[in-house]
Design a protein around this motif. Structure first.
Motif, short mmCIF file in Angstrom:
data_model
loop_
_atom_site.label_atom_id
_atom_site.label_comp_id
_atom_site.label_asym_id
_atom_site.label_seq_id
_atom_site.Cartn_x
_atom_site.Cartn_y
_atom_site.Cartn_z
N THR A 107 51.89 41.46 43.64
CA THR A 107 50.53 41.80 44.03
C THR A 107 50.21 43.19 43.49
N ILE A 108 49.12 43.28 42.73
CA ILE A 108 48.79 44.49 41.99
C ILE A 108 47.43 45.01 42.43
N PHE A 109 47.40 46.28 42.83
CA PHE A 109 46.19 46.90 43.35
C PHE A 109 45.59 47.86 42.33
N GLY A 110 44.31 47.73 42.07
CA GLY A 110 43.58 48.67 41.24
C GLY A 110 42.79 49.60 42.15
N VAL A 111 43.07 50.90 42.10
CA VAL A 111 42.45 51.85 43.03
C VAL A 111 41.22 52.48 42.42
N GLY A 112 40.05 52.03 42.85
CA GLY A 112 38.80 52.62 42.39
C GLY A 112 37.99 51.70 41.50
N TYR A 113 36.67 51.84 41.60
CA TYR A 113 35.76 50.97 40.84
C TYR A 113 35.93 51.12 39.34
N GLN A 114 36.50 52.23 38.88
CA GLN A 114 36.68 52.42 37.45
C GLN A 114 37.69 51.43 36.86
N ASN A 126 47.05 36.93 33.91
CA ASN A 126 48.21 36.64 34.77
C ASN A 126 47.76 35.87 36.01
N PRO A 127 47.37 34.62 35.84
CA PRO A 127 46.77 33.83 36.93
C PRO A 127 47.71 33.55 38.10
N LYS A 128 49.01 33.72 37.91
CA LYS A 128 49.95 33.46 39.01
C LYS A 128 50.26 34.72 39.81
N LYS A 129 49.64 35.82 39.44
CA LYS A 129 49.82 37.07 40.17
C LYS A 129 48.60 37.32 41.07
N ASN A 130 48.80 38.09 42.12
CA ASN A 130 47.71 38.49 43.00
C ASN A 130 47.18 39.86 42.57
N PHE A 131 45.87 40.03 42.63
CA PHE A 131 45.27 41.30 42.28
C PHE A 131 44.27 41.72 43.36
N VAL A 132 44.14 43.04 43.53
CA VAL A 132 43.18 43.59 44.49
C VAL A 132 42.39 44.70 43.80
N ILE A 133 41.08 44.66 43.94
CA ILE A 133 40.24 45.75 43.45
C ILE A 133 39.70 46.51 44.66
N ILE A 134 39.84 47.82 44.63
CA ILE A 134 39.35 48.69 45.70
C ILE A 134 38.06 49.36 45.26
N ASP A 135 37.04 49.32 46.11
CA ASP A 135 35.74 49.96 45.88
C ASP A 135 34.84 49.22 44.91
N ASP A 136 35.07 47.94 44.73
CA ASP A 136 34.17 47.12 43.94
C ASP A 136 34.42 45.66 44.31
N VAL A 137 33.62 44.77 43.75
CA VAL A 137 33.76 43.35 44.03
C VAL A 137 33.90 42.59 42.72
N ILE A 138 34.92 41.75 42.65
CA ILE A 138 35.12 40.87 41.49
C ILE A 138 34.92 39.44 41.98
N SER A 139 33.99 38.75 41.36
CA SER A 139 33.68 37.37 41.78
C SER A 139 34.26 36.37 40.80
N GLY A 140 34.43 35.16 41.29
CA GLY A 140 34.81 34.04 40.43
C GLY A 140 36.26 34.01 39.98
N GLN A 141 37.12 34.84 40.58
CA GLN A 141 38.54 34.83 40.22
C GLN A 141 39.35 34.66 41.51
N LYS A 142 39.97 33.51 41.63
CA LYS A 142 40.63 33.13 42.88
C LYS A 142 41.91 33.91 43.16
N ASN A 143 42.40 34.65 42.18
CA ASN A 143 43.60 35.45 42.42
C ASN A 143 43.27 36.93 42.62
N VAL A 144 41.99 37.22 42.91
CA VAL A 144 41.56 38.60 43.13
C VAL A 144 40.87 38.74 44.48
N ALA A 145 41.33 39.69 45.29
CA ALA A 145 40.65 40.05 46.54
C ALA A 145 39.96 41.39 46.33
#
Length: 365
Positions: A107-114, A126-145
């Motif tokens: 699970t990989i976290f991106g810190v900040g909208y940049q 990397n569709p089998k990995k989990n990703f998180v974006i902090i301070d923004d919203v990513i739509s349409g990608q089921k492996n991203v919160a």
């Protein structure tokens, strides 16, 4: 990205849910590599913006959540546990995210909208990995919160505190790189100052200026010097690592004054009171951090990591942290008791819907 686009994006992505939902029911699609409740170790990686992990702000707050997660599950820093990948510039964002994935972090976290573009790209690769974006919203990608914070609400409370504290009726706001996210801080603060001034029956001037980035401490110090020299006695910064320059300037001023004549700084993201300790000209030990506007970044990161650990990563969901449940908040810091009661009253007004906090400066006009 404008605030209107941000809101539209959030709506398209998924219905935003509160912190309480995250605690009780944020079971989205499971990671493709997980079935049932996971009992094995789960590794997590943090991709920083172009500030260091010890920036006394955003990155450090997220890293504290990583350390808490590691301690809870007996994980060590490094491969197979928890790790950070520091970025020297925006050019490092995507390579770092892909390197974290290829190194086995789950699970990989991106810190900040940049980092939005980099997380989008790495998540597709990397569709089998989990990703998180902090301070923004990513739509349409089921492996991203996605995680965002209503920082305007806590900034409003800081504005109220500033209005009741200022002796010069002149305060300032210094932002990093101007964006919809940073406007939340500015708009909330200005509205809070205005509300406090109205209640007190006076006018309070608010200076505002952006640095243009989150790294230039010298520029932040220079801007702060100008604001203090023009009469501001409180500055609220939302400038990440660059904001350390504001603290430096305040300390330079205060050590040459009596403690009773101090200028103040309002911190951001984490409790920054440790940056405000000094000895005044009259030999008194004092502190010039009035309060800090907190994001529950450490809590958000730890909870999402925990969901991934359990095999219940909430991919495709958007979590919004607000004053409710202290997803965002302010510290009491050096706020006096009378002012603190006004801050708490303002908090209740926001929570019960009597006060709607602006999301952009244009909303104030």
């Amino acid at each position: 990205m404008s605030v209107s686009k941000f809101k539209k994006l959030a709506t398209i992505a998924t219905a935003a849910v509160s912190v309480s939902v995250l605690l009780t029911a944020c079971q989205g699609k499971k990671s493709s590599s997980s079935t049932g409740t996971k009992t094995t170790k789960h590794s997590i990686a943090l991709i920083t913006d172009n500030n260091a992990i010890d920036d006394h702000s955003f990155n450090e707050a997220a890293w504290n959540g990583f350390k808490a997660f590691g301690k809870k599950h007996g994980l060590k820093q490094g491969k197979g546990g928890y790790q950070y990948f520091e970025s020297s510039s925006a050019a490092d964002f995507t390579p770092n995210a892909n390197e974290a994935a290829s190194s086995g972090f789950e699970t990989i976290f991106g810190v900040g909208y940049q980092l939005t573009s980099a997380i989008k790209s790495a998540a597709k690769k990397n569709p089998k990995k989990n990703f998180v974006i902090i301070d923004d919203v990513i739509s349409g990608q089921k492996n991203v919160a996605s995680v965002t914070f209503e920082s305007n609400q806590a900034s409003y409370l800081a504005g109220v505190a500033a209005a009741y504290t200022t002796k010069t009726n002149h305060v300032g706001y210094i932002g990093g790189a101007k964006s919809a996210t940073l406007e939340l801080f500015e708009a909330g603060f200005k509205q809070g100052v205005e509300a406090g001034a109205k209640a007190l029956g006076k006018k309070i001037k608010v200076d505002d200026q952006y640095i243009g980035n989150f790294t230039s401490t010298d520029k932040a110090k220079s801007i702060a010097q100008s604001m203090y020299a023009s009469g501001a006695d409180i500055i609220y910064h939302a400038a990440g690592n660059a904001g350390n320059g504001v603290f430096t300037e305040a300390k330079d001023i205060n050590k040459n004054r009596k403690a009773s004549k101090k200028v103040w700084v309002i911190g951001v993201d984490v409790d920054q009171s440790n940056l405000g300790s000094y000895t005044s000209k009259d030999g008194k030990k004092s502190n010039f951090v009035l309060t800090s506007v907190l994001k529950g970044l450490d809590v958000a990161v730890e909870r999402l990591a925990e969901k991934a650990y359990q095999g219940k990563f909430p991919g495709g969901k958007h979590f919004v942290y607000t004053l409710e449940g202290n997803g965002v908040s302010v510290t009491k810091g050096n706020i006096d008791s009378k002012t603190w009661s006004k801050v708490q009253a303002a908090r209740k007004q926001i929570l019960n819907g009597k006060v709607k906090v602006a999301e952009s400066v244009s909303d104030l006009k």
